[in-house]
Design a protein around this motif. Sequence first.
Motif, PDB file in Angstrom:
ATOM      1  N   HIS A   1    -109.500 -43.960 -46.224  1.00 56.19           N
ATOM      2  CA  HIS A   1    -108.655 -45.164 -45.914  1.00 56.19           C
ATOM      3  C   HIS A   1    -107.330 -45.063 -45.249  1.00 56.19           C
ATOM      4  CE1 HIS A   1    -107.048 -44.381 -49.776  1.00 56.19           C
ATOM      5  NE2 HIS A   1    -108.002 -44.664 -50.542  1.00 56.19           N
TER       6      HIS A   1
ATOM      7  N   THR B   1    -122.790 -54.555 -52.242  1.00 52.61           N
ATOM      8  CA  THR B   1    -122.230 -54.539 -50.833  1.00 52.61           C
ATOM      9  C   THR B   1    -121.449 -53.173 -51.049  1.00 52.61           C
ATOM     10  OG1 THR B   1    -122.206 -56.848 -50.232  1.00 52.61           O
ATOM     11  CG2 THR B   1    -120.497 -55.323 -49.312  1.00 52.61           C
ATOM     12  N   LEU B   2    -120.418 -53.040 -52.107  1.00 52.81           N
ATOM     13  CA  LEU B   2    -119.491 -51.802 -52.117  1.00 52.81           C
ATOM     14  C   LEU B   2    -120.391 -50.512 -52.416  1.00 52.81           C
ATOM     15  CD1 LEU B   2    -116.660 -53.728 -54.022  1.00 52.81           C
ATOM     16  CD2 LEU B   2    -116.799 -53.106 -51.754  1.00 52.81           C
TER      17      LEU B   2
ATOM     18  N   ARG C   1    -123.172 -49.817 -50.867  1.00 53.93           N
ATOM     19  CA  ARG C   1    -123.643 -49.232 -49.718  1.00 53.93           C
ATOM     20  C   ARG C   1    -122.374 -48.889 -48.760  1.00 53.93           C
ATOM     21  NH1 ARG C   1    -127.076 -53.995 -50.244  1.00 53.93           N
ATOM     22  NH2 ARG C   1    -125.397 -55.126 -49.161  1.00 53.93           N
ATOM     23  N   ARG C   2    -121.239 -49.481 -48.901  1.00 47.91           N
ATOM     24  CA  ARG C   2    -120.066 -49.244 -48.095  1.00 47.91           C
ATOM     25  C   ARG C   2    -118.887 -48.503 -48.987  1.00 47.91           C
ATOM     26  NH1 ARG C   2    -118.874 -52.360 -43.651  1.00 47.91           N
ATOM     27  NH2 ARG C   2    -117.235 -50.849 -43.548  1.00 47.91           N
ATOM     28  N   LYS C   3    -119.113 -47.228 -49.298  1.00 47.31           N
ATOM     29  CA  LYS C   3    -118.069 -46.495 -49.929  1.00 47.31           C
ATOM     30  C   LYS C   3    -116.858 -46.591 -49.258  1.00 47.31           C
ATOM     31  CE  LYS C   3    -117.375 -42.068 -52.244  1.00 47.31           C
ATOM     32  NZ  LYS C   3    -115.848 -41.929 -52.120  1.00 47.31           N
ATOM     33  N   ASP C   4    -116.526 -46.946 -48.038  1.00 46.64           N
ATOM     34  CA  ASP C   4    -115.312 -46.915 -47.430  1.00 46.64           C
ATOM     35  C   ASP C   4    -114.431 -48.004 -48.266  1.00 46.64           C
ATOM     36  OD1 ASP C   4    -117.231 -48.301 -46.329  1.00 46.64           O
ATOM     37  OD2 ASP C   4    -115.839 -48.822 -44.609  1.00 46.64           O
ATOM     38  N   LEU C   5    -115.169 -49.238 -48.350  1.00 47.46           N
ATOM     39  CA  LEU C   5    -114.561 -50.202 -48.707  1.00 47.46           C
ATOM     40  C   LEU C   5    -114.451 -50.152 -50.478  1.00 47.46           C
ATOM     41  CD1 LEU C   5    -116.607 -53.265 -46.953  1.00 47.46           C
ATOM     42  CD2 LEU C   5    -114.594 -51.868 -46.436  1.00 47.46           C
TER      43      LEU C   5
ATOM     44  N   PRO D   1    -117.321 -57.851 -44.426  1.00 48.95           N
ATOM     45  CA  PRO D   1    -118.376 -57.008 -44.809  1.00 48.95           C
ATOM     46  C   PRO D   1    -118.997 -57.547 -46.103  1.00 48.95           C
ATOM     47  CG  PRO D   1    -116.919 -55.589 -43.812  1.00 48.95           C
ATOM     48  CD  PRO D   1    -116.112 -56.904 -43.877  1.00 48.95           C
TER      49      PRO D   1
ATOM     50  N   GLY E   1    -122.386 -56.442 -46.790  1.00 50.93           N
ATOM     51  CA  GLY E   1    -122.230 -55.139 -45.990  1.00 50.93           C
ATOM     52  C   GLY E   1    -122.272 -54.981 -44.552  1.00 50.93           C
ATOM     53  N   ARG E   2    -122.518 -55.936 -43.984  1.00 52.21           N
ATOM     54  CA  ARG E   2    -122.907 -55.879 -42.296  1.00 52.21           C
ATOM     55  C   ARG E   2    -121.485 -56.488 -41.738  1.00 52.21           C
ATOM     56  NH1 ARG E   2    -126.829 -58.865 -44.580  1.00 52.21           N
ATOM     57  NH2 ARG E   2    -125.865 -61.139 -43.875  1.00 52.21           N
ATOM     58  N   THR E   3    -121.345 -56.003 -40.432  1.00 49.19           N
ATOM     59  CA  THR E   3    -120.068 -56.555 -39.812  1.00 49.19           C
ATOM     60  C   THR E   3    -120.497 -57.807 -39.220  1.00 49.19           C
ATOM     61  OG1 THR E   3    -120.822 -55.342 -37.829  1.00 49.19           O
ATOM     62  CG2 THR E   3    -119.418 -54.236 -39.492  1.00 49.19           C
TER      63      THR E   3
END
Length: 412
Positions: free
Chosen positions: A94, A370-371, A373-377, A402, A407-409
């Motif tokens: 991040h 969602t989180l 799938r989105r490790k960056d978040l 997201p 998780g989608r933009t």
Amino acid sequence: MTCLSADVCVVGGGPAGSATAWALASAGADVVLLDRASFPRDKPCAEYLSPEASRILAAMSVLGEIEPHASLLSGMRVRSPRGEWLHGEFAGAHGFRGYSDQGIAVRRTILDAALLGAAGGAGARIVEGARVLDLERTDAGRVSGVRATAGAGSDLRVTARLVIGADGLRSVVARKAGVARRSRWPSRLALTGHYVGVTGLTSAGEMHVEPGGYFGLAPVGTVTNVAVVVPTSVGRTVAGRADRFLEDWIEQRPHLRERFTGARRAGPVRATGPFASRATKPWVPGVALVGDAADFYDPFTGEGIYAALRGAEILAPLALAALADARSEPTQMTAYRDARRREFAGKWAVERLVSIAISQPILMNRFTATLARRKDLADLLVGVCGDFVPPRELLRPGFLLPLLLGGRTAPA
């Protein structure tokens, strides 16, 4: 009656009180610190310090003393009611970096003794076993000291130009100063204990969110810190049987039960709460509040010890300025109030959002999926909980959209 006088009387020898006493005494102030306990003493706590807390421990020259007895945590894993996991790390992609890439988990018996020792080493006079009963006031109504009992019930009176309430969730100083306030929501209490032999642990702390509360696990030196946080409505069920309640919680959940097979409890189960406490203001003439005495919300985000240390760091220079010029006290303490708001308002907002999510299983399941799938978040969220990523990052569209869209933009 024993009578003492000082520039400052600090009430409470936990992280907030010891750090404040250390900073003031290091700058030359005459400080008396009172605590009703005798140290070392244990205390119900998650025993987690965020990465940014290490900066203040290093400044107090106690980090090296604490680390050999601590476990280092790389991040946090959260399990949803549906059984999905998110995993966030402090050293994420991040772009933010804290003082350290790891959090610390250490027993309060070790941490508090080290911090209190630092305060005493800086020159603060430590009085253990002193229970504060009331505040003393001048004829004009300004607080001028405290009355306490010490030792075998002997009376103690401390006169001081400033009394600092660092005496925790049920602060006597805040109550006697007329600024204590209890919130009705969220109304929760915590049970904490230590176990040996828990399996499946990693370098990350764990939170298991359930419909009836949440459950935390973290390695702490040679033991595992175990905590369950539940609504205070179950308080009558807990009363007198905290150990049985915690063990039943584990036994009734297969995903926990299998990890405690062969584990044994090392010591008593302690209870604390209810939570959701905040003073109406952090100072009145002659008094300043710091740490949990000033505000306490919910332990899920785990920043309590850092907030105590950081609050002391904010208060100390302003208190010293007020001591140097008594006429400036209202200006200095107003600056303290404003600085606290700037420092902690974002985290207070995050705590409320998290509290809403964990109380609504449908929301918690959706956000965790969602989180996951989105490790960056997930890293971003854990970084905010680590006190080095600004909370405003969680309110940006790049995080919220997201999360809301699974998780989608957002579409172009």
